[in-house]
Design an enzyme around this catalytic site. Structure first.
Site, PDB file in Angstrom:
ATOM      1  N   GLU A   1       0.854  -1.178   0.000  1.00 26.28           N
ATOM      2  CA  GLU A   1       0.000   0.000   0.000  1.00 26.28           C
ATOM      3  C   GLU A   1       0.894   1.233   0.000  1.00 26.28           C
ATOM      4  OE1 GLU A   1      -3.914   1.973   2.067  1.00 26.28           O
ATOM      5  OE2 GLU A   1      -2.965   0.288   3.087  1.00 26.28           O
TER       6      GLU A   1
ATOM      7  N   ASN B   1     -12.007  -3.205   0.180  1.00 26.03           N
ATOM      8  CA  ASN B   1     -10.871  -3.457   1.069  1.00 26.03           C
ATOM      9  C   ASN B   1     -11.336  -4.067   2.391  1.00 26.03           C
ATOM     10  OD1 ASN B   1      -8.300  -3.291   2.341  1.00 26.03           O
ATOM     11  ND2 ASN B   1      -8.929  -1.376   3.278  1.00 26.03           N
ATOM     12  N   GLU B   2     -11.580  -3.261   3.400  1.00 26.30           N
ATOM     13  CA  GLU B   2     -12.051  -3.808   4.677  1.00 26.30           C
ATOM     14  C   GLU B   2     -13.362  -3.135   5.076  1.00 26.30           C
ATOM     15  OE1 GLU B   2      -8.845  -3.197   7.463  1.00 26.30           O
ATOM     16  OE2 GLU B   2      -9.178  -1.047   7.589  1.00 26.30           O
TER      17      GLU B   2
ATOM     18  N   CYS C   1      -6.617   0.838   2.542  1.00 26.34           N
ATOM     19  CA  CYS C   1      -7.571   1.947   2.567  1.00 26.34           C
ATOM     20  C   CYS C   1      -7.402   2.891   1.386  1.00 26.34           C
ATOM     21  CB  CYS C   1      -7.439   2.718   3.873  1.00 26.34           C
ATOM     22  SG  CYS C   1      -7.890   1.769   5.334  1.00 26.34           S
TER      23      CYS C   1
END
Length: 667
Positions: free
Chosen positions: A57, A386-387, A255
């Site tokens: 990331e 993503n989450e 993120c």
């Protein structure tokens, strides 16, 4: 009062006795050799080639200012503040001079890269121009060659460009000149050879002569990049990745996929094609943390999806791209696309698969070929979101999955459980996932070291008929999650090694694992701990890095039973273990972890092995569990190698305090 005092005294005495007994038991257990039994003849679970991989990331200046080897910050003046990273020469007020002027011009005909600098030179002043600060300076190495490039046009007169590398005292450590010819935009390049090594150099771009030129895309790259690719990746950082032997690379996050708002989400189509046509975007970690603001953190996308696929191919790793599902970061705005407007997001996923796998006769396959890769990248995995969490995520996931499977039925789609590894949000996600039945589910664990030790059995009793697990982000937090005081301590690394014995033991359930985050600049980070730290000249691995490397380079193909008194080795007396066989090399691989602060003796019975065999042992350990590597002392904690011999099916190991060992024996 007397009764309270007596009661309190008795409690204290009882506590002291209990502690003494506990210490005595601990000392006794430490002195006792632990007998572990390995069954070589009966492999249990296949270990996926993707078992140990990499999560990338762009946080902590991991891309621009890190892996992407560009040394110039804001090279095309497209940051929100267009002069950010630049200083005017000979002084800050230079641009207000009426004889020699520097002006930002915005060209509406070039929406991806609208800004450029107009240089008006009215006299022969030689020291007039710009200075770029780089990313915490520029790392320049003596004798190395650097490609200085730009695009420009000569509007009138005769203005030449002089590029100079200087140290912080103004000493010149390399320079080169080039003329600008013609009134059409053209690319120019000249080579600068450095005469000294300096970690915080700056680039000065001076304009000599009289006239007017327009200039843009001012760039400086080392020639010595990964695989020698022009304007490519930083070689030492990629080398550290290569040495992990990753089974996959997940990109671009994280993120960062979601963005703080939907407009700021990561859009892969804007990261492919000619670099100068890739639209600069603010980084979502720009001002996320009050303790580490980075207002100059932007993404040039010189490291884009093509480069991620190429890097995966270089490292022999499966690419795993993650795409926006139409939900901005739920920790920020939670901005959401209505379901009836989701089609463009789904199309992005379908088009990405075509970009990776399509023939050169398809729209996106043709673009891939135009970038120098006519062969497909053979993408097998794709992540949706993503989450994220909640019903809004799962209904969007289902829409993506339906469309992807309709066109690409063999694609493996990754879903997720959200940001937490337990609790109400996690349990609700599990119920939804059991209903929609994805192939792989991404779980994240940013927890304390003791949580990792206590959860080595997390998947021992997991429902084997349920979805498979991608342990996509994990790292032991020495203080607490997202604390700027977290450190990559040996305790954290050893605790992760203990946890990973459980991941490997349950390889029929756990198909992918990756530590996070991957990279951090020592002076420009937002989040810690991180796997690899770097400055402008060097990079080093943490203790956690070496744990990942020891697993990634010793995965095996099938798990084996390793027991202590008939039970899995999951933390009793601080011991953890897993075993595997590599059917390709015909080797036995044993991993043992001692999380105690004292040494242990281990006796291994290797059932099915009667002959004497030689092997190798890799050891990582340290007396001080709180120690960690630094840029000044990068080798405080590093593995050591030695030879071992097993005879008559027996092997004895000395396990120092806070240690992790990997033994490989030729069968």
């Amino acid at each position: 009062m007397i009764k309270k005092t007596i009661t309190y005294s008795l409690i204290c005495l009882f506590s002291i006795c209990l502690l003494a007994c506990s210490n005595a038991d601990s000392s006794s257990s430490e002195a006792e050799a632990a007998d572990l039994v390995v069954d070589i003849n009966n492999p249990i679970h296949e270990i996926q080639p993707t078992m140990y991989g990499i999560f990338f990331e762009d946080i902590n200046f991991a891309a621009d200012g890190g892996l992407y080897a560009e040394l110039v910050k804001n090279r095309s003046f497209e940051f929100d503040a267009p002069w950010m990273g630049w200083k005017h020469l000979p002084e800050a007020e230079t641009r207000f001079n009426t004889v020699n002027e520097l002006t930002i011009v915005r060209d509406a005909n070039n929406p991806q890269n609208p800004r450029f600098v107009r240089v008006d030179k009215g006299d022969e002043t030689p020291e007039f121009g710009l200075e770029n600060e780089g990313f915490d300076g520029m790392g320049i190495k003596n004798g190395e060659k650097y490609d200085f490039s730009f695009v420009a046009r000569q509007n009138k007169g005769n203005v030449t460009v002089k590029a100079t590398l200087v140290d912080t005292t103004g000493n010149i450590i390399g320079s080169a000149n080039t003329a600008v010819n013609g009134n059409d935009w053209k690319a120019y390049e000249v080579v600068i050879t450095a005469t000294a090594t300096f970690g915080a150099a700056k680039l000065q771009v001076n304009f000599e002569g009289i006239g007017q030129i327009d200039i843009d895309q001012i760039s400086l790259f080392p020639q010595d990049t990964w695989k020698g690719r022009k304007k490519g990746l930083r070689k030492d950082m990629v080398q550290l990745l290569a040495e992990l032997n990753p089974g996959f690379i997940r990109f671009p996050g994280g993120c960062i996929v979601e963005g703080r708002t939907l407009d700021q989400r990561y859009q892969w189509k804007k990261t492919v094609g000619p670099v100068d046509e890739r639209e600069t975007l603010i980084n979502r970690w720009n001002t996320e943390f009050a303790h580490r603001p980075a207002p100059d953190y932007f993404q040039s996308f010189g490291l884009g999806f093509f480069e991620y696929f190429q890097l995966s191919e270089d490292l022999g790793a499966e690419p795993l791209p993650i795409l926006s599902c139409g939900l901005a970061c739920q920790f920020n705005t939670s901005e959401t696309v209505p379901m009836d407007q989701l089609d463009p997001y789904i199309d992005d996923a379908l088009d990405l698969i075509e970009f990776a796998n399509g023939s050169v006769n398809t729209k996106w396959g043709k673009i891939r070929a135009s970038m120098g890769h006519p062969e497909p990248f053979n993408l097998k995995y794709i992540g949706v979101g993503n989450e994220q969490w909640g019903q809004e995520y799962f209904e969007r996931y289902e829409a993506f999955a339906k469309a992807i499977y309709a066109k690409y039925p063999d694609m493996n789609i990754v879903s997720g459980t959200g940001p937490f590894s337990d609790g109400e949000m996690f349990e609700k996600a599990i119920k939804e996932l059991e209903r929609i039945k994805p192939e792989l589910v991404d779980e994240h664990y940013y927890r304390t070291p003791d949580w990792f030790r206590e959860n080595a059995t997390r998947y021992d009793n997991y429902d084997r008929e349920r979805f498979k697990i991608f342990a996509g982000e994990y790292a032991a937090q020495s203080v607490q999650t997202a604390s700027p005081e977290n450190r990559n301590t040996l305790e954290c690394a050893i605790s992760e090694a203990a946890f990973m014995t459980g991941l490997e033991r349950n390889a029929d359930v756990v198909y992918m694992t990756s530590y996070a985050p991957l990279f951090a600049h020592v002076n420009r980070w937002q989040w810690t701990p991180d796997l690899i730290w770097f400055d402008n000249l060097t990079a080093y691995g943490t203790a956690n890095y070496y744990v990942q490397k020891m697993y990634g380079t010793n995965p095996g193909t099938h798990t084996l039973s390793i027991k202590r008194e008939g039970e899995n080795v999951t933390g009793r007396d601080g011991l953890y273990a897993t075993a595997a066989i590599d059917k390709n090399s015909n080797e036995l691989i044993i991993k043992v972890v001692n999380t105690l602060g004292s040494k242990r003796e281990i006796s291994l019975s290797l059932n099915g092995l009667s002959k004497a065999v030689e092997g190798t042992m890799t050891s990582l350990h340290g007396d001080d569990a709180g120690v960690f590597n630094t840029i000044e002392e990068p080798a405080k904690i590093t593995p050591s190698e030695s030879n071992v011999m097993a005879e008559n099916g027996k092997l004895n190991l000395q396990m120092p305090a806070n240690s992790f060992k990997v033994v490989r024996l030729k069968l």
